[in-house]
Design a protein around this motif. Sequence first.
Motif: not given
Lengths: 93, 86, 163
Positions: B59-60, B63-64, B67-68, B71-72, B75
Amino acid sequence: MNKRNFAAVIFFAIVGAFLLFTALMMHPFGNFNEENTPEMDEYIIDNTQNETGADNGVTAVVFDYRGFDTLGEATVLFTAVAGVILVFRRLKK
Amino acid sequence: MLIDTLISLAHIVVPILIVIASIYAIYFKDLIAAAIAVAALSLLLSLEFYILQAPDVAIAEAGVGACLTTAILIISIRATKREEEA
Amino acid sequence: MSGMSRIVKTITNVAFPIVLIYGLYVIAHGHLTPGGGFQGGAVVASGLAMLLVAYGSIWVIGKVKEKQLSILESIGAIGFIGLAFLGILMVFIYSSFQGNFFNNFLINQNEIPLFNEIGAGLANINTAGVIPLMNFAVGLKVIAGLFAIVLVMAYATRIKEGK
């Protein structure tokens, strides 16, 4: 072969040797027997529900037995957020 | 019996796909394509953790990592140049 | 970046509450099912990042400032440290067991009926002492922290692009 490539080959050989030894010393996956299990694992599996009351043993270890590790992880996250906001605050104006 | 065979097959196939995704992440010169390859690597790594019976870490990682981090990275690529300099 | 197309916004409107409910479930049931504060917080922050990508950083920064997110993260950290230090203080109240840092002071007592039962595989949510409260604190901290990173980076690069 110049000096820099030689150092890279030495570093790669050391890291590869460590990974190979780690893979050879791993537990056999999936079969639980008493001989090749560390004593700490047996203690946590046997006593988690009586001592902390939690059904999930991983959360009991993370938040109760090893609370200091979670404190360090929270500090790391706090420092990361503070650094990002410090860097990007000036770009925002 | 079939389930055991499928799980044994997944233990072989999923790490090979992880290695292929990481090689593509180095190979691509377009940085957004490389970021997508890293996202695929993280998703396959999450599947591998789930097969290895560690759902917390799965799960971690989903999520990290998937996805994140993507995204970073995207960007950051949008604020700089898209192509890697050879 | 002022938002994406109508299709992406509609799909985000459908998918965002499901992701939010799943993340809050993982946080609240952290002592019973796989997961915990960090995992559920990462799931909720992923949903918020999806909202940020779909609606654009200008719309999101009109709803929530990064100073409010910093305050939320500090509340989570203070809650976590405070629960850890209450383990030392509780020895003066109960005086029946020894107190130390990160002591689980809510289990094995009958005076405060909060999370004080011992779970035996029955998935009772009223168990595990101080662990659910620490899960909520760390979950709040992770949600606010990870979303603050993505939001500040997106908003800062938006200004630089428009120049």
